[in-house]
Design a protein around this motif. Structure first.
Motif: not given
Length: 321
Positions: A65-94
């Protein structure tokens, strides 16, 4: 002389280095990104992951179907914040963001500062501010660096002189950092954009269209779609309905066998003899009904063949008069 050899028997005709194969399937059904993700996980493996140019070529060959766009699996996750020290995820707890932060005005606002009131705000990583370093050996732990630098320059400086940029993973740590902050100051919080695929594999390859992804950002996460005509990627709101590309991942099973045989020669130094023996083993396995496989030698301690230790002979018990 008794020798031991190891070889790997791989099903599906692939060597151990090619044990995973991905098929791509174009689905011409209109769905949002999350709906497409659920469909792919139910019917196949996941939304399409593209890790290199070869996979990208195979994925685009599946497009219709040329002319359309199709989803692929890449997502820009806005919750993907990480701490530099240890490269760990920002916890929802704080979290201690200022009201309406992160505000997503720019895709480049992916680094965090602490304000004079102790709250966090997102800023472009190329802005220049003082920074707070963390030193695990220093009595006060947190050291203010007053010189204005970009976030990455601050990270490099803190890692070279101390331990890393400061992390505020609890209210107590946040208050300790706040005690040395008088204005906007870098802390060790950062978000990597477009960091992961739907199957959580890290992004290692992109094929963005010119001027993509967009430098502007509306509220909400953004997802990637592939142009069915050009094969390049573009950013789109995840709630848009589009066709999509699923992946079906096949994993080939691998088995290791240990064989024992007798030889007067040391075959570790005879590549031709190793190859002849491998061919003989291959022929024997095919003779016994096995097909679609590949054999290869493996090594341990730099050698394929290992001499078995000689077993100690048991002494016979005698009688004395």
């Amino acid at each position: 002389m008794k020798k031991t050899l190891l070889f790997v028997f791989t099903l599906s005709g692939l060597s151990a280095q090619s044990a995973v194969f991905t098929e791509y399937h174009y689905v011409q059904v209109m769905k949002t990104w999350l709906e497409a993700q659920s469909y792919c996980r139910e019917k196949f493996t996941d939304l399409a992951t593209v890790s290199n140019p070869e996979e990208n070529a195979r994925m685009t060959s599946a497009l219709r179907d040329p002319g359309s766009n199709a989803w692929i699996g890449l997502l820009d996750d806005l919750k993907g914040w990480r701490w530099s020290l240890g490269d760990v995820d920002l916890s929802d707890e704080f979290v201690y963001w200022n009201t309406d932060r992160p505000d997503l005005k720019s895709i480049n606002e992916t680094c965090a500062v602490m304000r004079a009131d102790g709250l966090w705000a997102d800023r472009e990583c190329t802005d220049t501010y003082p920074a707070v370093c963390y030193d695990e050996k220093h009595p006060s732990k947190f050291i203010l660096v007053t010189a204005g630098t970009t976030w990455h320059e601050a990270q490099a400086y803190c890692r070279s002189k101390y331990t890393d940029l400061a992390s505020a993973r609890t209210m107590s740590e946040n208050e300790d950092i706040h005690s040395v902050v008088t204005d906007y100051t870098w802390i060790g919080l950062r978000r990597n954009t477009w960091a992961h695929w739907s199957d959580r594999r890290p992004r290692t390859f992109t094929n963005w269209d010119r001027s993509q992804p967009s430098q502007g950002r509306q509220a909400g996460s953004s997802c990637a779609a592939v142009s069915t005509a050009a094969g390049t990627w573009r950013e789109a709101g995840c709630d848009t309905e589009s066709p999509f590309v699923c992946e079906k991942v096949y994993t080939r099973k691998q088995q290791a066998f240990k064989l024992t045989f007798r030889s007067k020669a040391d075959m570790n130094d005879d590549a031709a003899a190793q190859q002849r023996l491998l061919e003989q083993l291959h022929a024997q396995l095919e003779k016994h009904g096995l097909s679609d496989f590949k054999l290869r030698w493996t090594q341990r301690d730099g050698q394929t063949f290992h001499k078995e230790p000689e077993k100690k002979k048991k002494k016979s018990k005698g009688s004395c008069g």
